[in-house]
Design an enzyme around this catalytic site. Structure first.
Site, PDB file in Angstrom:
ATOM      1  N   ARG A  42       0.839  -1.207   0.000  1.00  0.00           N
ATOM      2  CA  ARG A  42       0.000   0.000   0.000  1.00  0.00           C
ATOM      3  C   ARG A  42       0.865   1.244   0.000  1.00  0.00           C
ATOM      4  O   ARG A  42       0.577   2.210  -0.710  1.00  0.00           O
ATOM      5  CB  ARG A  42      -0.950   0.018   1.205  1.00  0.00           C
ATOM      6  CG  ARG A  42      -1.964   1.175   1.122  1.00  0.00           C
ATOM      7  CD  ARG A  42      -2.882   1.234   2.338  1.00  0.00           C
ATOM      8  NE  ARG A  42      -3.985   2.169   2.124  1.00  0.00           N
ATOM      9  CZ  ARG A  42      -3.938   3.480   2.327  1.00  0.00           C
ATOM     10  NH1 ARG A  42      -2.806   4.049   2.737  1.00  0.00           N
ATOM     11  NH2 ARG A  42      -4.992   4.243   2.119  1.00  0.00           N
ATOM     12  N   CYS A  43       1.937   1.234   0.781  1.00  0.00           N
ATOM     13  CA  CYS A  43       2.836   2.390   0.826  1.00  0.00           C
ATOM     14  C   CYS A  43       3.427   2.696  -0.546  1.00  0.00           C
ATOM     15  O   CYS A  43       3.700   3.850  -0.869  1.00  0.00           O
ATOM     16  CB  CYS A  43       3.983   2.138   1.808  1.00  0.00           C
ATOM     17  SG  CYS A  43       3.482   1.975   3.524  1.00  0.00           S
ATOM     18  N   MET A  44       3.660   1.656  -1.340  1.00  0.00           N
ATOM     19  CA  MET A  44       4.350   1.827  -2.620  1.00  0.00           C
ATOM     20  C   MET A  44       3.407   2.153  -3.771  1.00  0.00           C
ATOM     21  O   MET A  44       3.831   2.142  -4.936  1.00  0.00           O
ATOM     22  CB  MET A  44       5.135   0.556  -2.960  1.00  0.00           C
ATOM     23  CG  MET A  44       6.270   0.263  -2.004  1.00  0.00           C
ATOM     24  SD  MET A  44       7.349  -1.057  -2.612  1.00  0.00           S
ATOM     25  CE  MET A  44       6.197  -2.424  -2.727  1.00  0.00           C
TER      26      MET A  44
END
Length: 410
Positions: A398-400
């Site tokens: 999700r962060c990426m």
């Protein structure tokens, strides 16, 4: 048709923004790790292979993948004036104070004619050896080490979730928590100001020049009319007040409620999505470590402009989510099943940080065996990606990723 549409965390993902790790990782050194917010130095060649595998998983599941470096390059190439403004702003935001150094660095960057190469170079940083500085008979010249970075790299850029966040048909162009990441949002600024696909077409709910910090990892679209924001190490209460007012004041925004989730302000729980993500209509992953200290506040429009109604919700997290998602009974799936040692280990490697690409279909890091097995047994379609090097940056799938378009859910 809206060029930005993200009204949930689970609607079928149609278009996503990524950044393929580049030479900025080669300019990470042990003495700069703390300053640049890394715990270790990823091996670039393997990190790129892992990231390509991530993009391939998304593409094979019908997601259009676009890259930050491409959109930024297209934005700055719209005119010579925009390109010049970008280079000067980049240098200014890098805190280059000497007019002589500013000119030399400007000439160096301006000589890079290919717009994508220019963007990648600004991400990579500038080394003193690349520029023929003359002796300016100044202290700054004498203390400039040969081979040192005149402008630091931006190694966190492959975490595209944080610099801006899509909210409904608009964006929050974020003010980052740390000085080292504040420069990252320049690319989003130029994309939304100058890229022909986005310029003038996207509501802006927050600006990178605003003072209180807010980061995209703390922003979750719970539903078309409900937004969740983490009150965390990286996102302040003042920022949540400000963005809530901006959203409520925007006549085109359907959001009626902002939920503020207060989590411990520590690096291990740096963002809400580090410890909590939605993976299906009625399922969320969660790190058990936040269940005790978690507080939830409901924020709605006040009776006067600029005024908010804020109240703490005295209920369980499950009941809160059941009310605001309308999904019926909610299941919280604990990282590693709640096992203390396994949960702490897999949380460190983002076991709770999943990217949902359609209801019940999620991308996860393959290394989190315990959590992934539990998710499989719960009936989810678990798409595992390699992560030995990418995980060194302390961020998961999700962060990426920054979803730009999702189908609405009903």
């Amino acid at each position: 048709m809206a060029v930005i549409n993200v009204t949930s965390e689970i609607g079928k993902l149609k278009k996503v923004l990524l950044h393929r790790p580049g030479k900025e990782l080669l300019n990470l050194t042990p003495d700069k790790l703390d300053e640049l917010l890394f715990d270790d130095i990823p091996f670039l060649k393997m990190a790129q292979k892992e990231h390509d595998a991530f993009a391939d998983i998304l593409s094979k599941n019908g997601v259009e993948v676009v890259y930050l470096e491409d959109l930024a390059a297209e934005a700055v190439s719209q005119s010579a004036e925009i390109r010049e403004k970008f280079i000067k702003q980049y240098i200014n935001e890098a805190d280059i104070y000497s007019e002589y150094y500013q000119k030399m660095i400007y000439d160096f960057l301006n000589a890079i004619k290919d717009p994508k190469e220019l963007i990648l170079k600004t991400m990579e940083g500038v080394n003193a050896n690349e520029i023929p500085f003359k002796n300016t008979h100044s202290l700054s010249h004498y203390v400039l080490d040969s081979g040192s970075m005149v402008i630091n790299p931006m190694p966190n850029l492959y975490f595209t979730r944080d610099p801006f966040a899509c909210i409904g048909n608009g964006v929050s162009l974020n003010k980052m928590y740390s000085v080292t990441r504040c420069r990252e949002t320049i690319y989003g600024e130029y994309i939304f100001d100058h890229h022909p696909e986005y310029a003038g077409k996207v509501n802006r709910f927050y600006n990178r020049y605003d003072a209180p910090s807010i980061e995209g990892g703390d922003i979750l679209n719970i539903g078309k009319d409900v937004l969740a924001i983490g009150l965390s190490q990286r996102t302040s209460a003042n920022a949540i007040d400000s963005i809530a007012n901006n959203i409520f004041d925007n006549e085109t925004s359907p959001i009626k409620t902002v939920l503020a989730f207060q989590i411990p302000a520590i690096r291990a729980f740096m963002h809400l999505d580090t410890v909590f993500t939605q993976i299906d209509f009625d399922k969320f992953t969660i790190h058990p470590g936040i269940l005790g200290p978690l507080r939830v506040f409901e924020i709605t429009r006040g009776t006067k402009k600029g005024e908010l109604n804020v109240k703490q919700i005295d209920s369980t997290l499950e009941k809160v989510l059941e009310k605001y998602t309308g999904a019926g009974k909610i299941e919280l799936i604990q990282c590693a099943g709640g096992d203390k040692i396994a949960a702490e280990r897999e949380q460190w490697n983002d076991g709770s940080n999943t990217l949902c690409i359609s209801p019940g279909t999620i991308v996860v890091y393959e290394r989190n065996d315990v959590t992934n097995e539990i998710l499989n047994k719960k009936g989810l379609k678990v798409l595992e990606m390699p992560c030995g090097e990418l995980s060194r940056g302390r961020g998961g799938p999700r962060c990426m990723s920054m979803p730009l378009l999702r189908e609405d859910i009903r």
